[in-house]
Structure formats: structure tokens, C-alpha cells
Design a protein around this motif. Sequence first.
Motif, PDB file in Angstrom:
ATOM      1  N   GLU A 142     111.033 -39.070  -3.585  1.00 21.63           N
ATOM      2  CA  GLU A 142     111.193 -40.482  -3.236  1.00 21.63           C
ATOM      3  C   GLU A 142     110.146 -41.377  -3.882  1.00 21.63           C
ATOM      4  OE1 GLU A 142     112.034 -43.396   0.595  1.00 21.63           O
ATOM      5  OE2 GLU A 142     111.737 -41.239   0.904  1.00 21.63           O
ATOM      6  N   PRO A 143     108.871 -40.966  -3.982  1.00 17.54           N
ATOM      7  CA  PRO A 143     107.915 -41.848  -4.658  1.00 17.54           C
ATOM      8  C   PRO A 143     108.277 -42.120  -6.117  1.00 17.54           C
ATOM      9  CG  PRO A 143     106.928 -39.707  -4.207  1.00 17.54           C
ATOM     10  CD  PRO A 143     108.198 -39.778  -3.419  1.00 17.54           C
ATOM     11  N   VAL A 144     108.931 -41.159  -6.768  1.00 18.21           N
ATOM     12  CA  VAL A 144     109.384 -41.375  -8.146  1.00 18.21           C
ATOM     13  C   VAL A 144     110.491 -42.418  -8.160  1.00 18.21           C
ATOM     14  CG1 VAL A 144     110.514 -40.308 -10.136  1.00 18.21           C
ATOM     15  CG2 VAL A 144     108.716 -39.072  -8.914  1.00 18.21           C
ATOM     16  N   LYS A 145     111.446 -42.292  -7.235  1.00 17.43           N
ATOM     17  CA  LYS A 145     112.547 -43.251  -7.174  1.00 17.43           C
ATOM     18  C   LYS A 145     112.033 -44.660  -6.884  1.00 17.43           C
ATOM     19  CE  LYS A 145     115.803 -39.802  -5.364  1.00 17.43           C
ATOM     20  NZ  LYS A 145     116.583 -39.394  -4.175  1.00 17.43           N
ATOM     21  N   ARG A 146     111.015 -44.763  -6.024  1.00 24.11           N
ATOM     22  CA  ARG A 146     110.521 -46.072  -5.622  1.00 24.11           C
ATOM     23  C   ARG A 146     109.620 -46.715  -6.674  1.00 24.11           C
ATOM     24  NH1 ARG A 146     114.041 -47.691  -1.875  1.00 24.11           N
ATOM     25  NH2 ARG A 146     114.300 -46.135  -0.229  1.00 24.11           N
ATOM     26  N   SER A 147     109.094 -45.930  -7.591  1.00 28.06           N
ATOM     27  CA  SER A 147     108.147 -46.470  -8.569  1.00 28.06           C
ATOM     28  C   SER A 147     108.713 -46.575  -9.978  1.00 28.06           C
ATOM     29  CB  SER A 147     106.884 -45.592  -8.617  1.00 28.06           C
ATOM     30  OG  SER A 147     107.198 -44.268  -9.009  1.00 28.06           O
ATOM     31  N   VAL A 148     109.871 -45.955 -10.219  1.00 29.30           N
ATOM     32  CA  VAL A 148     110.389 -45.919 -11.581  1.00 29.30           C
ATOM     33  C   VAL A 148     110.711 -47.323 -12.087  1.00 29.30           C
ATOM     34  CG1 VAL A 148     112.800 -45.596 -10.880  1.00 29.30           C
ATOM     35  CG2 VAL A 148     112.042 -44.765 -13.104  1.00 29.30           C
ATOM     36  N   GLY A 149     111.121 -48.231 -11.205  1.00 27.64           N
ATOM     37  CA  GLY A 149     111.410 -49.600 -11.636  1.00 27.64           C
ATOM     38  C   GLY A 149     110.177 -50.294 -12.182  1.00 27.64           C
ATOM     39  N   ALA A 150     109.044 -50.120 -11.489  1.00 27.19           N
ATOM     40  CA  ALA A 150     107.798 -50.714 -11.964  1.00 27.19           C
ATOM     41  C   ALA A 150     107.354 -50.061 -13.266  1.00 27.19           C
ATOM     42  CB  ALA A 150     106.710 -50.580 -10.907  1.00 27.19           C
ATOM     43  N   GLY A 151     107.578 -48.745 -13.389  1.00 25.28           N
ATOM     44  CA  GLY A 151     107.232 -48.061 -14.632  1.00 25.28           C
ATOM     45  C   GLY A 151     108.021 -48.596 -15.805  1.00 25.28           C
ATOM     46  N   ILE A 152     109.317 -48.797 -15.594  1.00 21.52           N
ATOM     47  CA  ILE A 152     110.157 -49.377 -16.637  1.00 21.52           C
ATOM     48  C   ILE A 152     109.705 -50.805 -16.935  1.00 21.52           C
ATOM     49  CG2 ILE A 152     112.502 -50.174 -17.146  1.00 21.52           C
ATOM     50  CD1 ILE A 152     113.539 -47.729 -15.661  1.00 21.52           C
ATOM     51  N   GLY A 153     109.289 -51.532 -15.889  1.00 21.67           N
ATOM     52  CA  GLY A 153     108.786 -52.882 -16.095  1.00 21.67           C
ATOM     53  C   GLY A 153     107.576 -52.910 -17.015  1.00 21.67           C
ATOM     54  N   LEU A 154     106.630 -52.008 -16.775  1.00 21.20           N
ATOM     55  CA  LEU A 154     105.460 -51.923 -17.648  1.00 21.20           C
ATOM     56  C   LEU A 154     105.856 -51.539 -19.073  1.00 21.20           C
ATOM     57  CD1 LEU A 154     102.607 -50.238 -15.555  1.00 21.20           C
ATOM     58  CD2 LEU A 154     102.682 -52.565 -16.470  1.00 21.20           C
ATOM     59  N   THR A 401     104.123 -41.735 -12.704  1.00 24.77           N
ATOM     60  CA  THR A 401     105.425 -42.229 -13.159  1.00 24.77           C
ATOM     61  C   THR A 401     105.283 -43.592 -13.818  1.00 24.77           C
ATOM     62  OG1 THR A 401     106.596 -41.034 -11.397  1.00 24.77           O
ATOM     63  CG2 THR A 401     107.752 -42.879 -12.429  1.00 24.77           C
ATOM     64  N   VAL A 402     104.528 -44.463 -13.170  1.00 27.83           N
ATOM     65  CA  VAL A 402     104.383 -45.835 -13.654  1.00 27.83           C
ATOM     66  C   VAL A 402     103.582 -45.901 -14.950  1.00 27.83           C
ATOM     67  CG1 VAL A 402     103.329 -48.074 -13.137  1.00 27.83           C
ATOM     68  CG2 VAL A 402     104.657 -46.894 -11.389  1.00 27.83           C
ATOM     69  N   THR A 403     102.517 -45.133 -15.050  1.00 26.69           N
ATOM     70  CA  THR A 403     101.614 -45.265 -16.195  1.00 26.69           C
ATOM     71  C   THR A 403     102.015 -44.439 -17.414  1.00 26.69           C
ATOM     72  OG1 THR A 403     100.168 -43.567 -15.224  1.00 26.69           O
ATOM     73  CG2 THR A 403      99.634 -45.876 -14.777  1.00 26.69           C
ATOM     74  N   VAL A 404     102.604 -43.265 -17.191  1.00 26.02           N
ATOM     75  CA  VAL A 404     102.951 -42.412 -18.330  1.00 26.02           C
ATOM     76  C   VAL A 404     104.095 -43.016 -19.143  1.00 26.02           C
ATOM     77  CG1 VAL A 404     103.870 -40.150 -19.007  1.00 26.02           C
ATOM     78  CG2 VAL A 404     102.047 -40.291 -17.303  1.00 26.02           C
ATOM     79  N   MET A 405     105.000 -43.726 -18.477  1.00 28.56           N
ATOM     80  CA  MET A 405     106.128 -44.318 -19.223  1.00 28.56           C
ATOM     81  C   MET A 405     105.667 -45.184 -20.387  1.00 28.56           C
ATOM     82  SD  MET A 405     109.131 -45.307 -16.549  1.00 28.56           S
ATOM     83  CE  MET A 405     109.825 -44.049 -15.470  1.00 28.56           C
ATOM     84  N   PRO A 406     104.849 -46.213 -20.156  1.00 30.39           N
ATOM     85  CA  PRO A 406     104.419 -47.027 -21.301  1.00 30.39           C
ATOM     86  C   PRO A 406     103.455 -46.292 -22.220  1.00 30.39           C
ATOM     87  CG  PRO A 406     103.329 -47.774 -19.301  1.00 30.39           C
ATOM     88  CD  PRO A 406     104.366 -46.780 -18.884  1.00 30.39           C
ATOM     89  N   PHE A 407     102.554 -45.468 -21.649  1.00 28.52           N
ATOM     90  CA  PHE A 407     101.557 -44.790 -22.482  1.00 28.52           C
ATOM     91  C   PHE A 407     102.184 -43.742 -23.395  1.00 28.52           C
ATOM     92  CE2 PHE A 407      98.088 -45.679 -19.089  1.00 28.52           C
ATOM     93  CZ  PHE A 407      97.979 -46.980 -19.556  1.00 28.52           C
ATOM     94  N   ALA A 408     103.207 -43.028 -22.897  1.00 25.81           N
ATOM     95  CA  ALA A 408     103.896 -42.026 -23.721  1.00 25.81           C
ATOM     96  C   ALA A 408     105.097 -42.621 -24.444  1.00 25.81           C
ATOM     97  CB  ALA A 408     104.353 -40.859 -22.850  1.00 25.81           C
ATOM     98  N   TYR A 409     105.387 -43.899 -24.154  1.00 24.48           N
ATOM     99  CA  TYR A 409     106.517 -44.606 -24.752  1.00 24.48           C
ATOM    100  C   TYR A 409     107.821 -43.876 -24.463  1.00 24.48           C
ATOM    101  CZ  TYR A 409     107.371 -48.624 -27.788  1.00 24.48           C
ATOM    102  OH  TYR A 409     107.707 -49.871 -28.262  1.00 24.48           O
ATOM    103  N   SER A 410     107.982 -43.432 -23.214  1.00 26.05           N
ATOM    104  CA  SER A 410     109.156 -42.645 -22.864  1.00 26.05           C
ATOM    105  C   SER A 410     109.415 -42.701 -21.365  1.00 26.05           C
ATOM    106  CB  SER A 410     108.970 -41.188 -23.295  1.00 26.05           C
ATOM    107  OG  SER A 410     109.954 -40.355 -22.721  1.00 26.05           O
ATOM    108  N   ILE A 411     110.616 -43.130 -20.983  1.00 28.54           N
ATOM    109  CA  ILE A 411     111.005 -43.098 -19.578  1.00 28.54           C
ATOM    110  C   ILE A 411     111.075 -41.661 -19.093  1.00 28.54           C
ATOM    111  CG2 ILE A 411     112.877 -43.629 -17.958  1.00 28.54           C
ATOM    112  CD1 ILE A 411     113.575 -46.021 -19.709  1.00 28.54           C
ATOM    113  N   ALA A 412     111.618 -40.781 -19.927  1.00 26.32           N
ATOM    114  CA  ALA A 412     111.767 -39.374 -19.545  1.00 26.32           C
ATOM    115  C   ALA A 412     110.415 -38.735 -19.254  1.00 26.32           C
ATOM    116  CB  ALA A 412     112.488 -38.605 -20.657  1.00 26.32           C
TER     117      ALA A 412
END
Length: 459
Positions: A142-154, A401-412
Amino acid sequence: MGITDTLAARFDVEEHDSDVRTELIAGLTTFLAMSYIIVVNPAILSEAIQIEGYGQGEVFQMIAIATILSAAIGTAVMALYANRPFGLAPGLGLNAFFAYTVVLGLGIPWQTALAAVFVEGVVFMALTAVGAREYVIRLFPEPVKRSVGAGIGLFLLFIGLQELQVVVNDEATLVALGNVFANPWAILGVLGLVFTFVLWARNVTGAIIVGVLTTAIAGWSLTLGGFFARGAVTPESLPSAQYDITPLAGAFVDGLSGIDPLTFVLVVFTFFFVDFFDTAGTLIGVSQFGDFLDDNGDLPDMDKPLMADAVGTTAGAVLGTSTVTTYIESSTGVEEGGRTGLTALVVAALFLASLVVIPVVAAIPAYASFIALIVVGVMMLQGLVEVDWSEPAWAVSAGLTVTVMPFAYSIADGLAAGIVAYPLIKLAIGEGRDVALGQYVIAALLAAYYVLSTAGYIL
């Protein structure tokens, strides 16, 4: 009954607290935010796809047509079958993997790479039909589901800032503040961004559209008036479209033979893995932003948008382009109020319309279209309030979840980091029994994949 009433009834617009006008504006907004793919996708794939008897410019235009048609097909299925306001098109990252790693790096014929995408799409259709993809996504912590939107936002915010050259590459620190006021295009982009934020803050309907189009028109006017350097992209500077794609469409059939089976399976697996988690992250993130998720953080009837994604990928491979996926830019239309498939239907229709006016659509400059990403990226950060930061497993899982998305340039990669971290922290604080068996299995498989891939054993 007029056409407006018919559309409203077909897509249950009123039941979703929307109206036809809002849905139309939302569809236009999403399309403008996505339209760059009409140029970017063929720019990448044309470096790897070479067709005997045709120049690179002609191949470029063939791929542009394939890009438009595959986006229209996938998005139309999303609209008419799933009734969700999500746009689809060939995905960035996956097209680069297709071109630079598979074809140019490994020397695999481009027809075979298309065959791998086709197989991936068929597998996705089968897994979606039996509910396997939805089952796996529902196991996400659930924390991944709740934070993925902010991660994509970043992630959106970072991409947009790069495109405006506010953030640039730096050898010492990797990234740094760019020389914005030494670049007239960057100045115009920043001014357009400020203008768009002001419109949004004042609750102006269609603020993002107005900001993007105003900035684009200002750029064209300044270029044509001689204030900016000639050579910039304008509607009159682009070639007409090449509509004959018969040398490209169906070429995947030739790639189904004459390839090492193990290599082919590895290529299919990599396409499969990245697309699976990219799509999952995008669907959940944009759905969270649009308040589509239920109390458990799940998207009701998720199998339908997943099927649209699978159909789009399969159709894209047949037409001659790389994996089609749900676009994070869909959040721009959701921000404008899009809540139903009517928004997606508008996106699909505009993609088809762009066949006639490809030069005009392609001429929307990056410094204008990427304004939308920055604005929406900032808005999507509101999802962070749904995370219980006082609970260790939530804080670590959501934070990664939030920080790795922009830093790794990957949602996955961001999703994977959060999924793996959750059971580890739960075990560390003595709450391992709260983690479902399926969550342990997914975390273990992801950990094994990343160990092997980063060690160079997997593509």
C-alpha cells in the motif's frame, strides 16, 4: 438527443462528476502533452530501422505514421472498452532499448525486435484475460500505491526542467542549474511556465492548454519575426507526411525466424518486465491523482486499461513501432478534469487528425509542450500526504519509490525499490506476518532480476 447528450450517456460523464466540455478540454490537454512522441519516437527508431530503397527521412515519416496509428488504436480501446481518461503511445525508454540495445547493440535485425514486441503484446493479452496482471499489481504494498503518484510527479518535474534547460548535465555533480537567461528559448519556456502557473492558481479553465499554446505561438512569432535564430522548428519548416507504410507494417513476421531462441526470449523478457511495471506505476499514479483508487489503493476493473495497453502493444508491433504503453502525461488531462473515456477518445481522434497536420503538431516546441509536465509534476506531489511517514515500512518503501523514479529515470525501477524494501523493513521491525506471501515472492523475484541485470547477466 444531440451529440453532446449521446457522448455524455455513452461514457457516463455525469456519474463521474464531469461534463462533455471538460472532457474535451482534458483530451486536448493530454494530446498536447503527448504529441512530442510523434517526432521523438521516429527520431529514435529511424536510427535502427533501415529499409532498402528508402532514405532515412522516408523511414522517419513511416514510423511517425505507425506511431500515430498505434497510439490512436490503444487509446481508442482505452476509451471505448475501459472508459478511462488515459492516453497511450509508444513508450520512451522502451524505444531507446529497442533501437540502441537490441538492434544497434546486439545486432539483432529490427524485424526480429518487432517480433519480440509482438510476442510481448500477445503474452500481455493472455495474462490480462485470465487476471494475472491485475492480481500481481494488487499485491503491490500500500505505501507504494500511495506514493507512486508523487514519484511520477517528481519524474515529470525533472523531465520538464531538463527540457527547459533549467537543469542541465554536469560532470562534477551530474546535474546543475543551467544558464537559463543566456538561452532565449529557455527564457521563453520559463516565462510560459510562470504564465501557466498564474493561470492555474487563478483557477482558469484550460490553464495548461492556454499556457502551452501561448508559449508556442510566441516562439513561432519571434522566430518568424527574426528575433530568434532561424533554423528553429516552425510549422513551415517540416516535411509533408509519408503515408505509405507497407514496407514497415507486417515486417515483424520476417523476424520470427532465424534468431537464437535464448536471445529472443531475453529480449521479450526485458520488454515484458519494463512495460509491466511502467504501465502498473502509471495507471496507479495517474489514478491516484484523479481519485480513481478504492480504499485499498486499487483501481477498480484494472483489467480493462491493462487490456488496452496489451492491444496497443500488439497493434504497434504489427504496424512497425516499439512497445505501446500508458502515458504519464495523461495526468495533464486528469488535472483539467478528465474523468472518463471521452477524454481518451478525444486524444485518439486528435492523433488520427494529426495525420493530416503532422507538420503543425510536430512544430509545437519542446519548451512549450513540456511546460505541462512541470505544472502537473508539482500538482502530483500532493499524493505524499497519503503516506504514513511515522511508520518505518511505509516511510522507507514510499521514500524509495518517490526518489528512485527520477534519479534512475525509470518508473519501473522506482516501483521495484519500494516493493523490495517493504517486506525487508517489515521483517526488521518484527511485523513480517503482515506481509502477504505474494509480496515476498514479488520482492524476491525483483531482487534477483536486479542483481542479475546490474551484473550484466540480463539485457
